[in-house]
Design a protein around this motif. Structure first.
Motif, PDB file in Angstrom:
ATOM      1  N   PHE A   1      -3.801   0.304   7.051  1.00 53.59           N
ATOM      2  CA  PHE A   1      -4.571   1.465   6.642  1.00 53.59           C
ATOM      3  C   PHE A   1      -3.785   2.333   5.662  1.00 53.59           C
ATOM      4  CE2 PHE A   1      -7.278  -0.119   9.691  1.00 53.59           C
ATOM      5  CZ  PHE A   1      -8.367   0.700   9.973  1.00 53.59           C
ATOM      6  N   GLY A   2      -2.496   2.070   5.495  1.00 53.61           N
ATOM      7  CA  GLY A   2      -1.710   2.747   4.478  1.00 53.61           C
ATOM      8  C   GLY A   2      -1.536   4.237   4.683  1.00 53.61           C
ATOM      9  N   HIS A   3      -1.408   4.668   5.947  1.00 52.18           N
ATOM     10  CA  HIS A   3      -1.210   6.094   6.217  1.00 52.18           C
ATOM     11  C   HIS A   3       0.169   6.561   5.757  1.00 52.18           C
ATOM     12  CE1 HIS A   3      -4.722   6.611   8.879  1.00 52.18           C
ATOM     13  NE2 HIS A   3      -4.436   5.409   9.365  1.00 52.18           N
ATOM     14  N   TRP A   4       0.248   7.835   5.400  1.00 54.75           N
ATOM     15  CA  TRP A   4       1.546   8.490   5.281  1.00 54.75           C
ATOM     16  C   TRP A   4       1.419   9.908   5.831  1.00 54.75           C
ATOM     17  CZ3 TRP A   4      -1.332   7.837   0.700  1.00 54.75           C
ATOM     18  CH2 TRP A   4      -1.647   8.993  -0.015  1.00 54.75           C
ATOM     19  N   SER A   5       2.543  10.445   6.298  1.00 52.33           N
ATOM     20  CA  SER A   5       2.551  11.809   6.812  1.00 52.33           C
ATOM     21  C   SER A   5       3.981  12.326   6.812  1.00 52.33           C
ATOM     22  CB  SER A   5       1.972  11.868   8.229  1.00 52.33           C
ATOM     23  OG  SER A   5       2.900  11.354   9.173  1.00 52.33           O
ATOM     24  N   ALA A   6       4.107  13.643   6.899  1.00 47.83           N
ATOM     25  CA  ALA A   6       5.422  14.277   6.935  1.00 47.83           C
ATOM     26  C   ALA A   6       5.983  14.363   8.347  1.00 47.83           C
ATOM     27  CB  ALA A   6       5.336  15.669   6.323  1.00 47.83           C
ATOM     28  N   SER A   7       5.325  13.730   9.302  1.00 45.47           N
ATOM     29  CA  SER A   7       5.812  13.738  10.684  1.00 45.47           C
ATOM     30  C   SER A   7       7.226  13.162  10.749  1.00 45.47           C
ATOM     31  CB  SER A   7       4.885  12.888  11.564  1.00 45.47           C
ATOM     32  OG  SER A   7       5.502  12.572  12.794  1.00 45.47           O
ATOM     33  N   PRO A   8       8.087  13.752  11.566  1.00 46.77           N
ATOM     34  CA  PRO A   8       9.454  13.213  11.673  1.00 46.77           C
ATOM     35  C   PRO A   8       9.495  11.810  12.249  1.00 46.77           C
ATOM     36  CG  PRO A   8       9.056  14.908  13.329  1.00 46.77           C
ATOM     37  CD  PRO A   8       7.909  14.966  12.381  1.00 46.77           C
ATOM     38  N   TYR A   9       8.408  11.375  12.879  1.00 45.59           N
ATOM     39  CA  TYR A   9       8.370  10.030  13.468  1.00 45.59           C
ATOM     40  C   TYR A   9       7.844   8.980  12.491  1.00 45.59           C
ATOM     41  CZ  TYR A   9       8.899  12.851  17.662  1.00 45.59           C
ATOM     42  OH  TYR A   9       9.348  13.760  18.581  1.00 45.59           O
ATOM     43  N   SER A  10       7.381   9.405  11.328  1.00 46.13           N
ATOM     44  CA  SER A  10       6.832   8.479  10.350  1.00 46.13           C
ATOM     45  C   SER A  10       7.909   8.014   9.387  1.00 46.13           C
ATOM     46  CB  SER A  10       5.706   9.146   9.561  1.00 46.13           C
ATOM     47  OG  SER A  10       5.246   8.299   8.524  1.00 46.13           O
ATOM     48  N   GLN A  11       7.940   6.714   9.121  1.00 42.43           N
ATOM     49  CA  GLN A  11       8.817   6.165   8.097  1.00 42.43           C
ATOM     50  C   GLN A  11       8.112   6.067   6.747  1.00 42.43           C
ATOM     51  OE1 GLN A  11      11.394   2.883   9.077  1.00 42.43           O
ATOM     52  NE2 GLN A  11      11.096   3.183  11.278  1.00 42.43           N
TER      53      GLN A  11
ATOM     54  N   GLY B   1      -1.978 -13.709   4.516  1.00 44.24           N
ATOM     55  CA  GLY B   1      -2.659 -12.689   3.735  1.00 44.24           C
ATOM     56  C   GLY B   1      -2.157 -11.286   3.965  1.00 44.24           C
ATOM     57  N   ALA B   2      -2.382 -10.428   2.953  1.00 51.18           N
ATOM     58  CA  ALA B   2      -2.071  -9.000   3.014  1.00 51.18           C
ATOM     59  C   ALA B   2      -3.321  -8.245   2.589  1.00 51.18           C
ATOM     60  CB  ALA B   2      -0.901  -8.670   2.089  1.00 51.18           C
ATOM     61  N   TYR B   3      -3.860  -7.446   3.494  1.00 53.39           N
ATOM     62  CA  TYR B   3      -5.115  -6.731   3.249  1.00 53.39           C
ATOM     63  C   TYR B   3      -4.910  -5.241   3.473  1.00 53.39           C
ATOM     64  CZ  TYR B   3      -7.654 -11.189   3.242  1.00 53.39           C
ATOM     65  OH  TYR B   3      -8.105 -12.446   2.936  1.00 53.39           O
ATOM     66  N   PHE B   4      -5.709  -4.433   2.762  1.00 50.44           N
ATOM     67  CA  PHE B   4      -5.511  -2.986   2.789  1.00 50.44           C
ATOM     68  C   PHE B   4      -6.853  -2.263   2.849  1.00 50.44           C
ATOM     69  CE2 PHE B   4      -2.044  -5.069   0.665  1.00 50.44           C
ATOM     70  CZ  PHE B   4      -0.941  -4.535   1.322  1.00 50.44           C
ATOM     71  N   ARG B   5      -6.876  -1.205   3.675  1.00 50.35           N
ATOM     72  CA  ARG B   5      -8.030  -0.329   3.739  1.00 50.35           C
ATOM     73  C   ARG B   5      -8.058   0.570   2.505  1.00 50.35           C
ATOM     74  NH1 ARG B   5     -12.649  -0.076   6.587  1.00 50.35           N
ATOM     75  NH2 ARG B   5     -12.470   2.124   7.132  1.00 50.35           N
ATOM     76  N   VAL B   6      -9.239   1.108   2.202  1.00 56.46           N
ATOM     77  CA  VAL B   6      -9.411   2.032   1.081  1.00 56.46           C
ATOM     78  C   VAL B   6     -10.142   3.266   1.601  1.00 56.46           C
ATOM     79  CG1 VAL B   6     -10.421   2.374  -1.201  1.00 56.46           C
ATOM     80  CG2 VAL B   6      -9.518   0.123  -0.569  1.00 56.46           C
ATOM     81  N   HIS B   7      -9.469   4.415   1.602  1.00 56.32           N
ATOM     82  CA  HIS B   7     -10.076   5.672   2.032  1.00 56.32           C
ATOM     83  C   HIS B   7      -9.809   6.747   0.986  1.00 56.32           C
ATOM     84  CE1 HIS B   7     -10.198   4.310   6.438  1.00 56.32           C
ATOM     85  NE2 HIS B   7     -11.436   4.613   6.097  1.00 56.32           N
ATOM     86  N   HIS B   8     -10.843   7.487   0.622  1.00 56.05           N
ATOM     87  CA  HIS B   8     -10.717   8.549  -0.370  1.00 56.05           C
ATOM     88  C   HIS B   8     -10.511   9.906   0.303  1.00 56.05           C
ATOM     89  CE1 HIS B   8     -11.870   5.703  -3.485  1.00 56.05           C
ATOM     90  NE2 HIS B   8     -12.908   5.349  -2.739  1.00 56.05           N
ATOM     91  N   PHE B   9      -9.884  10.819  -0.409  1.00 56.52           N
ATOM     92  CA  PHE B   9      -9.640  12.178   0.075  1.00 56.52           C
ATOM     93  C   PHE B   9      -8.817  12.187   1.361  1.00 56.52           C
ATOM     94  CE2 PHE B   9     -13.649  12.511  -2.353  1.00 56.52           C
ATOM     95  CZ  PHE B   9     -13.294  13.493  -3.279  1.00 56.52           C
ATOM     96  N   ALA B  10      -7.901  11.254   1.501  1.00 53.55           N
ATOM     97  CA  ALA B  10      -7.079  11.161   2.708  1.00 53.55           C
ATOM     98  C   ALA B  10      -5.673  10.727   2.319  1.00 53.55           C
ATOM     99  CB  ALA B  10      -7.679  10.162   3.695  1.00 53.55           C
TER     100      ALA B  10
ATOM    101  N   GLN C   1      -3.973   8.267   2.686  1.00 53.04           N
ATOM    102  CA  GLN C   1      -4.031   6.830   2.917  1.00 53.04           C
ATOM    103  C   GLN C   1      -4.201   6.151   1.561  1.00 53.04           C
ATOM    104  OE1 GLN C   1      -7.132   7.495   6.412  1.00 53.04           O
ATOM    105  NE2 GLN C   1      -6.595   5.353   6.219  1.00 53.04           N
ATOM    106  N   LEU C   2      -4.042   4.836   1.551  1.00 57.05           N
ATOM    107  CA  LEU C   2      -4.238   4.078   0.322  1.00 57.05           C
ATOM    108  C   LEU C   2      -5.675   4.262  -0.170  1.00 57.05           C
ATOM    109  CD1 LEU C   2      -2.361   0.819   1.378  1.00 57.05           C
ATOM    110  CD2 LEU C   2      -1.524   2.620  -0.145  1.00 57.05           C
ATOM    111  N   ALA C   3      -5.838   4.446  -1.474  1.00 55.29           N
ATOM    112  CA  ALA C   3      -7.162   4.692  -2.039  1.00 55.29           C
ATOM    113  C   ALA C   3      -7.476   3.686  -3.139  1.00 55.29           C
ATOM    114  CB  ALA C   3      -7.265   6.128  -2.552  1.00 55.29           C
ATOM    115  N   SER C   4      -7.010   3.909  -4.377  1.00 58.74           N
ATOM    116  CA  SER C   4      -7.341   2.998  -5.486  1.00 58.74           C
ATOM    117  C   SER C   4      -6.592   1.681  -5.291  1.00 58.74           C
ATOM    118  CB  SER C   4      -6.968   3.642  -6.820  1.00 58.74           C
ATOM    119  OG  SER C   4      -5.611   4.028  -6.817  1.00 58.74           O
TER     120      SER C   4
END
Length: 340
Positions: free
Chosen positions: A9-19, A44-53, A55-58
């Protein structure tokens, strides 16, 4: 089961637990994880696409980069929300990325899921026609996209072009032959799966279905797959269709696995609402020792019916751990289920 890949899902965050602390981290680590799983022998390598988040988008810059850095694995999306897409521009992007990858793209598309913002597609300039829904608009965009992928010319050439044109009507370039057969539709119901088969797209089914028939999730999903294949055959398509399902599966092989997933395993299906009107059933996750996983997954009828399994990964735990988690499935579980 013929193929196993991962779905991020390609999340990112500033949480101290996130790499994965930034968009840059998410993109670069996605490329690195794709390289790692290719080395491990995954498919295979597959990715979600979410806008305004966050997360990975384009998707196409990422897919092109992975295509340039790998040689064998399939590279795809699960899924692109077609409400947001200019279908002809998407044909150009997809064709370029597929040619860079040597014909390895597997593009999952769909009507999309609940959004981070209200009617986000309107901010991208797309509004349903009078009397139509956003789902209708997504299918119209898809129709244009699929027609253009065929490679047939449709645009009248300028009689005084900047550069000489080939004879006849023109098409978006670059054209990637064969990409039309590698388009998947993310179907959330049995009826949509039948429509997918009629349209000649492969079927992509996740851990959520927007209907509850009172049976276990995997059985409902297996019925969805059966209806898709029947619709495909009735439509007279000549090639063999592809079917993927996604699951959260973790093998407990070391202390890290037990710390992350040793408790709180969602061992049963869940029924809930994804918005005010839509009731859905969510498939269970799996986390256990390899021998237990083999027995549990052997009873998952949808996994048995599909040809491709996508393992959802906790991408914020970093490349090294996710590669380890995927390797554990490939080494200790998948061979017992008929992979390779």
């Amino acid at each position: 089961m013929k193929k196993i890949g991962f779905l991020s899902f390609g999340h990112w965050s500033a949480s101290p637990y996130s790499q994965v602390r930034s968009g840059s981290d998410a993109l670069i680590q996605s490329i690195e994880l794709a390289e790692a799983v290719e080395d491990l022998g995954a498919d295979g390598a597959y990715f979600r696409v979410h806008h305004f988040a966050q997360q990975l988008a384009s998707p196409f810059p990422l897919l092109a980069a992975i295509g340039a850095r790998t040689r064998r694995i399939e590279i795809g999306t699960a899924v692109i929300d077609m409400r947001y897409e200019n279908p002809l521009y998407m044909v150009e992007d997809a064709g370029a990325a597929d040619l860079i990858a040597g014909g390895r793209l597997q593009l999952g598309i769909s009507r999309g899921s609940p959004e981070q913002v209200i009617d986000g597609f309107r901010h991208f300039g797309y509004v349903p026609r009078e009397g139509q829904t956003d789902a209708d608009m997504a299918r119209q965009h898809t129709e244009v996209f699929l027609q253009a992928l065929s490679g047939a010319g449709f645009a009248e050439p300028n009689p005084s072009p900047m550069f000489p044109n080939p004879p006849g009507l023109l098409r978006p370039e670059p054209h990637s032959p064969g990409l039309r057969d590698r388009i998947w539709w993310g179907a959330g119901s049995r009826a949509t799966a039948e429509w997918t088969g009629q349209q000649g797209m492969n079927l992509m089914s996740s851990t959520l279905l927007t209907e509850d028939a009172g049976v276990p999730f995997h059985e409902l999903q297996a019925e969805q797959i059966r209806l898709f294949r029947e619709a495909w055959a009735a439509a007279g398509h000549q090639r063999e269709p592809r079917v993927s399902v996604s699951r959260s599966i973790f093998a407990m092989v070391d202390d890290r696995d037990r710390a992350y997933f040793g408790r709180g395993n969602q061992a049963t299906d869940q029924v809930g609402y994804i918005d005010a009107q839509t009731k859905a059933i969510f498939g269970r996750s799996y986390a256990a020792e390899p021998d237990v996983l083999v027995k549990e997954l052997a009873g998952d009828t949808a996994i048995q019916a599909a040809d491709t399994l996508l393992l959802t990964v906790p991408n914020q735990l970093g490349v090294e751990y996710n590669a380890h988690a995927i390797e554990s499935i490939l080494r200790f579980v998948a061979p017992e289920l008929g992979w390779r």
